[in-house]
Design a protein around this motif. Structure first.
Motif, short mmCIF file in Angstrom:
data_model
loop_
_atom_site.label_atom_id
_atom_site.label_comp_id
_atom_site.label_asym_id
_atom_site.label_seq_id
_atom_site.Cartn_x
_atom_site.Cartn_y
_atom_site.Cartn_z
N ALA A 184 17.26 31.26 -4.75
CA ALA A 184 15.90 31.01 -5.47
C ALA A 184 14.74 30.70 -4.56
CB ALA A 184 16.20 30.14 -6.67
N ARG B 15 16.24 32.35 -13.10
CA ARG B 15 16.51 33.43 -11.78
C ARG B 15 18.05 32.99 -11.32
NH1 ARG B 15 11.37 32.31 -10.08
NH2 ARG B 15 12.14 31.30 -8.03
N ASP C 295 20.58 34.33 -13.82
CA ASP C 295 20.90 35.45 -13.93
C ASP C 295 21.55 36.32 -12.66
OD1 ASP C 295 19.46 35.80 -16.08
OD2 ASP C 295 17.31 36.11 -15.35
N ASP C 296 21.13 35.39 -11.49
CA ASP C 296 21.99 35.70 -10.07
C ASP C 296 23.23 35.40 -10.38
OD1 ASP C 296 22.29 36.18 -7.55
OD2 ASP C 296 21.50 34.72 -6.49
#
Length: 786
Positions: free
Chosen positions: A726, A772, A775-776
């Protein structure tokens, strides 16, 4: 090796010399003397030579005899004796009333109804042999009443020299070589042993003898016959006994006597069984029975003495049973030889049989000693048995000679090495007393090294300095401080890292440091179910349990954990040691230094113990390199590693080792109730990693935000990677705060701490980063726990 001062005195006059002080001086100058000095005969008094005049059977005992003994005091003494060999006219050692034998004082003693006024003694009882089969039978012509200590050399001073200190001095493996040292120390001449003139037999036929293998350096032999005596003189038997050897018979005793006197092993064959001497090896293995009655396997590398093609002795080690000297032997073939020392040493290891002879041959004996030893043997034999006849000429074949050594140096060289002023005359006198040839011209010395010192000992000029200074006396050197510059030495990086590792493990985690050998101990490892992996082996290992060199320290520590499992419920051990992983391209061992840590616990769970070891490794890396560690799943390569719970340790992007759980099968054999984990780190790889600079941050003025995320996963590594990917500067800290396991699987709760140096963050500002990350991970199949 035991040494007799009486024996040494045969070759150097020690009258008026304090012998005990001389022995201590010898220890300082030449070879280490063991602490205890034995004063033989000092506890014996009042024992005389007496003659048995009458023998009567005891009326109430089948074993006892009633004797009347003439002890030279003009009367017959009544003695009760149980020895089986008593007879009228026999002379023996008699302890009169008042005599002392050790701590025993002889007094009149009632025995089976009769009083014994003294004791007829065996040789063992008066301390001159181990023969206790009967009373001493004295055949020498001494008047009755002669003190036994006046008749024989019972009074003696015996001392023991540490064999290890004689390894490089083959000339000191006999009394004559020791006498040379004593002569040099007291400044008196060395007497040459009396020898027979062998040249008078040159016209006699030679023995059929031939050296057929270069491992035999020199072989000398001679034949004698008409041997009528079988028992050695008492003084010879006493000397052999004092020096740790038992008397066998005259011929065997003489060979042992010469070995202890000259340092040259010898062997006597019964000439009826040895006609054609051949010294050679055999192309195929076979079984050979030695003098001790043991069948030994002889391989193609072992040198043998043969009668034609029939082996009769193992060269330099032991003779064969079929050719030994027996009681009716009247003709013998005498062997005096030297052999390749490396060959003898390897043969003794292969045969697992080291003898007094082989110990001397291993030290590189002087080939020039073979003939003088035979001449000395013949002289002693003829003195004992005048009927002996030599029936062959000396047969002598030389296959190898050591190079002569000549060294040249000047007075300045001596002064520079010693740091003191030693006069030229003193240097010359010292070297000549030790057998060196010396020529002095204008402060320049030319020294010829004697053959008995040139086999492996004195080869360079510095060796000559040692000879001069040790006889001069190290205690005679002036004591002064050496003036020399001292420069600071920067410690080696690897050693510095190693010291820091040890300090942290001991001081912070209270682990116990161990030190072990580099062997894979076969018996101990097999008891734990650990196979001995193929690796570098020792050739001709004396103990098969320590044949293979280890590839890892972990099996060693598991064996140590087994040994210590009963002493504490919880403990941790570590070692920084060496392992060998095969060979390098240059043919040398691939030696590596490893740090191994093993934690053992009967009270902690396996998970707790594993993470405790992980934290120990993390602390080492953080404190020494200021770098965090990461881990990757590893496949088990050894049978003590758990097939699943095993990880590689990554530091600065470099694989430096492993951390894992011990295989359950192995762990149960150590302790059924214990959990055991281990780690092994390559010290050199870890030391070579460049340490990061320590970065300092100003303490946060504004409060941060902590976000806890629980993901369904059995590994933290992908979670940590997603947070790192991130790439958010607001992330200040990431930690695992909890793990949970239910029917849905295992979940890991990670806490992410966000902070800003200039303001207070709002929750909305960090949710985009959290999104993020989620989602990753979901794209990789790792979802938030519902």
């Amino acid at each position: 090796m035991f040494l007799s001062m009486n024996w040494i005195s045969d070759f150097v006059d020690l009258s008026g010399v304090d012998r005990e002080k001389l022995i201590h001086r010898f220890s300082l100058s030449t070879a280490e003397v063991e602490n205890e000095i034995f004063f033989k005969g000092s506890d014996l008094s009042g024992v005389v030579i007496a003659e048995i005049k009458e023998v009567a059977e005891h009326p109430e005992s089948k074993k006892l005899h009633l004797l009347k003994v003439d002890a030279g005091d003009g009367k017959l003494t009544d003695v009760v004796c149980g020895a089986p060999n008593v007879r009228v006219g026999m002379k023996t050692a008699f302890a009169k009333v008042g005599a002392k034998i050790g701590e025993i004082e002889i007094a009149p003693r009632p025995l089976a109804g009769y009083t014994s006024y003294g004791m007829c003694c065996s040789e063992k009882e008066i301390g001159i042999s181990d023969d206790n089969s009967g009373i001493m039978d004295i055949t020498d012509d001494f008047p009755n009443g002669t003190d036994i200590k006046d008749a024989y050399e019972i009074d003696d001073i015996v001392f023991e020299v540490d064999n290890k200190s004689l390894t490089n001095r083959p000339d000191l493996w006999g009394h004559y070589g020791i006498a040379r040292e004593f002569a040099a120390l007291v400044g008196r001449p060395l007497k040459t042993p009396a020898m027979a003139d062998l040249s008078q037999y040159d016209s006699l036929p030679k023995i059929d003898m031939k050296i057929e293998d270069p491992l035999c350096q020199r072989y000398s032999c001679l034949q004698v016959e008409n041997i009528t005596k079988n028992v050695s003189p008492v003084n010879m038997r006493i000397r052999l006994f004092y020096c740790g050897m038992r008397s066998i018979n005259l011929l065997a005793d003489l060979t042992n006597y010469l070995m202890l006197e000259m340092g040259q092993p010898m062997h006597a064959f019964d000439s009826r069984k040895v006609e054609k001497l051949r010294i050679k090896r055999f192309p195929e293995s076979f079984t050979f029975r030695t003098l001790d009655g043991v069948d030994r396997k002889i391989d193609e590398n072992t040198l043998m003495i043969c009668n034609g093609d029939i082996p009769v002795a193992i060269a330099g080690i032991m003779g064969g049973l079929d050719s030994e000297i027996v009681d009716d032997t009247t003709r013998l073939t005498l062997e005096s030889a030297t052999f390749d020392p490396v060959s003898i040493r390897k043969s003794t290891v292969r045969l697992s049989h080291r003898t007094d002879a082989s110990m001397r041959y291993e030290k590189s004996l002087d080939p020039a000693m073979t003939v003088p030893a035979i001449a000395r043997f013949v002289k002693l034999l003829q003195d004992i048995d005048s009927s002996v006849t030599v029936v062959s000429s000396l047969t002598d074949e030389i296959a190898f000679e050591y190079d002569k050594v000549r060294l040249t140096f000047d007075k300045k060289f001596v002064d520079r090495y010693t740091g003191i002023e030693i006069a030229n005359d003193t240097i010359v006198k010292t070297l000549e007393s030790l057998g060196f040839g010396v020529v002095l011209e204008n402060d320049s010395f030319t020294v010829d090294v004697p053959s008995w010192r040139a086999t492996k000992d004195v080869t360079i000029k510095a060796d000559i300095i040692e000879e001069i200074t040790r006889i001069y006396g190290y205690d005679n050197f002036d004591i002064h401080t050496t003036a020399t510059p001292l420069y600071p030495l920067r410690p080696d990086t690897e050693k510095t890292v190693e010291d820091k590792i040890k300090d942290i493990l001991v001081k912070r985690f209270s682990l116990h440091e161990l030190h072990s050998y580099v062997w894979m101990y076969y018996d101990e490892c097999r008891s734990l179910g650990i196979d001995i992996e193929d690796n570098i082996k020792l050739i001709n290992a004396t103990n098969p349990n320590i044949e293979v060199i280890r590839k890892s320290i972990v099996p060693t520590q598991l064996c140590q954990a087994k040994l210590n499992s009963g002493y504490a419920p919880d403990f941790g051990i570590f070692e920084v040691g060496r392992i060998v992983d095969g060979l390098k391209d240059d043919g040398l061992c691939n030696e590596q230094k490893k740090l191994a840590i093993t934690l053992f616990s009967k009270t902690k769970s396996l998970e707790t113990l594993y993470f405790e070891l992980r934290d120990i490794l993390a602390t080492l890396s953080a404190d020494i390199k200021h770098i965090g560690l990461t881990y990757e799943t590893a496949a088990a390569e050894h049978d003590y590693e758990h097939p699943k719970n095993l990880n590689t340790v990554i530091c600065g992007g470099k694989n430096i080792g492993k951390i894992g759980v011990v295989h359950p099968t192995v762990a149960k054999k150590i302790d059924k109730k214990a959990n055991i984990v281990f780690a092994e780190i390559d010290v050199r790889d870890f030391a070579e990693i460049e340490a990061k600079a320590i970065e300092y941050e100003v303490p946060q003025k504004f409060p941060g935000i902590e976000i806890d995320l629980s993901f369904v996963s059995d590994k933290f590594a992908p979670i940590g990677k997603a947070i790192a990917d991130a790439n958010c500067p607001l992330v200040k800290k990431v930690e695992v705060v909890d793990t949970y396991e239910d029917a849905a699987g295992r979940s890991i709760t990670s806490r992410i701490t966000f902070a800003h140096p200039e303001k207070t963050l709002t929750r909305e500002e960090v949710l985009s980063v959290v999104g993020r990350i989620i989602d990753d991970l979901e794209s990789k199949g790792i979802s938030l726990k519902k």
